[in-house]
Write a protein that holds these residues in place. Structure first.
Motif, short mmCIF file in Angstrom:
data_model
loop_
_atom_site.label_atom_id
_atom_site.label_comp_id
_atom_site.label_asym_id
_atom_site.label_seq_id
_atom_site.Cartn_x
_atom_site.Cartn_y
_atom_site.Cartn_z
N THR A 202 0.86 -1.19 0.00
CA THR A 202 0.00 0.00 0.00
C THR A 202 0.89 1.23 0.00
N THR A 203 0.28 2.39 -0.22
CA THR A 203 1.00 3.64 0.01
C THR A 203 1.12 3.84 1.51
N ASP A 204 1.94 4.81 1.91
CA ASP A 204 2.05 5.13 3.33
C ASP A 204 0.69 5.52 3.92
N ASP A 205 -0.19 6.03 3.05
CA ASP A 205 -1.52 6.45 3.51
C ASP A 205 -2.53 5.31 3.51
N GLY A 206 -2.08 4.10 3.15
CA GLY A 206 -2.98 2.95 3.20
C GLY A 206 -3.72 2.65 1.91
N GLU A 207 -3.40 3.36 0.82
CA GLU A 207 -4.06 3.11 -0.46
C GLU A 207 -3.48 1.84 -1.08
N MET A 208 -4.36 0.93 -1.49
CA MET A 208 -3.90 -0.34 -2.04
C MET A 208 -3.25 -0.13 -3.42
N LEU A 209 -2.14 -0.82 -3.63
CA LEU A 209 -1.42 -0.75 -4.89
C LEU A 209 -1.64 -2.03 -5.70
#
Length: 297
Positions: A202-209
Motif C-alpha cells: 500500500t501507500t504510506d496512507d494505506g491506499e492499495m497498490l
C-alpha cells in the motif's frame, strides 16, 4: 593366361607405394611434433594482460580478485575462467616454425600478451594472435619461440579486454521478500513511500497498490548490476530519482543522476563508484506511487 606387368607399370606402382609410405611417415611425424602443452599446476594469484597500450594487472586476495592499480573489485568468476584458459591450453597443430609472425598477428605490438603468476613470479606467458577463420581456434606462441601454434578456443576474443570488462558489475543484491518499505522522490516534491502490510503493498496512507506491479518493481533490485563504470563520469550532485529501500538488513539507496545515450548514470550507497545502467532498467525503476496503482497508469 599369364599376365606380366610392364616395367613402366612396376615403376609407377613403386612410386605410388613410396608416396604412401612418405605420407604415413609425415602424419606420424606430424603427430609427434604437435606440442603437448602441460597444464600449469600452480596456485595462480596474479595475471597481467597487455593489449596495445593498456596493461591490466589482476591480483587475487583470498577468493576475490582485485583489478587494476586502482584496486577495483574484480569479476572473480570471469577472471578465474580466464586463468583456466591459460593454465590448460590445448594445442591442435604446429602451424609454422619459421619465426614469421605477422600473418597471425603475433608480432609483439599486435599480439595480446598474457602472464599468469604465483607469488609474483610468472608461471606461464603467452602471446595470443588472431582467431582462426572458423572463429573457434586461435594462433598462439610462447615468448622466445619461433613456433606458431593453433590452439583450441577463441582466446583473442576472450582476452581482448579493457579494465572495465573485468570489474565486478554487481552493485548489490537484495531478497525482494526482505524489502518492507520503498521511498521514492524526485528533484522536486516530497518523498512518497510504499509499504508492505499484511494486506499487501500500500501507500504510506494505506491506499492499495497493484501487487503485481510492485512485485515487478522490487524484483529489479534482486541483483542490481551495472553495465559499465564510465571513466569520465563525475558526480554533479544532480538527481533525477532517489529510491531508498528499507530491508531486514538495513537501508540501501539508488539515485539516478543523468540520462544519456547508453541509458542512465547512477550512484548507490552500496558502491563508491558512479556507474551506468541500461535504459530499460532505468525506466523500470523511475516510478512514482501513482505508477504502481491499479489500472493502466
Amino acid at each position: 593366361m599369364k599376365t606380366t606387368l610392364s616395367k613402366s607399370k612396376i615403376i609407377y606402382l613403386a612410386v605410388i607405394a613410396a608416396l604412401v609410405v612418405i605420407l604415413v611417415i609425415q602424419q606420424i611425424a606430424g603427430r609427434d611434433i604437435t606440442p603437448d602443452i602441460p597444464v600449469v599446476d600452480a596456485a595462480v594469484d596474479g595475471m597481467t594482460i597487455v593489449n596495445g597500450d593498456e596493461t591490466i594487472k589482476l591480483t587475487k586476495s583470498g577468493d576475490s580478485w582485485i583489478a587494476g592499480d586502482e584496486q577495483y573489485p574484480g569479476d572473480s568468476e570471469k577472471i578465474d575462467g580466464l586463468v583456466k584458459k591459460i593454465t590448460g591450453i590445448t594445442a591442435l597443430e604446429k602451424v609454422s616454425s619459421s619465426g614469421f609472425f605477422r600473418p597471425y598477428q603475433l608480432e609483439e605490438q599486435e599480439a595480446v600478451q598474457v602472464s599468469i603468476l604465483e607469488k609474483g613470479s610468472s608461471v606461464r606467458t603467452v602471446l595470443i594472435g588472431k582467431a582462426s577463420p572458423t572463429g573457434r581456434q586461435s594462433y598462439l606462441r610462447f615468448p622466445d619461440s619461433d613456433e606458431v601454434l593453433l590452439v583450441s578456443g577463441n582466446l583473442r576474443r576472450d582476452f581482448e579486454l579493457s579494465l572495465d570488462d573485468l570489474r565486478n558489475k554487481l552493485i548489490f543484491a537484495v531478497d525482494p521478500a526482505s524489502i518492507s518499505r520503498v521511498e521514492l522522490s524526485g528533484p522536486d516534491g516530497d518523498p512518497e513511500g510504499i509499504i508492505r502490510s499484511e494486506e499487501g503493498w500500500t501507500t504510506d496512507d494505506g491506499e492499495m497498490l497493484d501487487q503485481e506491479k510492485v512485485s515487478t518493481f522490487v524484483r529489479n533490485f534482486e541483483r542490481f548490476t551495472a553495465v559499465s563504470y564510465p571513466e569520465a563520469s563525475l558526480d554533479t550532485g544532480e538527481l533525477l530519482k532517489h529510491i531508498r529501500l528499507e530491508t531486514d538488513k538495513g537501508e540501501i539507496s539508488v539515485e539516478i543522476i543523468l540520462e544519456n545515450e547508453q541509458g542512465y548514470l547512477a550512484r548507490s550507497s552500496a558502491s563508491p563508484y558512479i556507474f551506468q545502467i541500461p535504459k530499460y532498467r532505468g525506466q523500470q525503476i523511475i516510478k512514482t506511487a501513482a505508477d504502481l496503482m491499479p489500472g493502466d497508469q
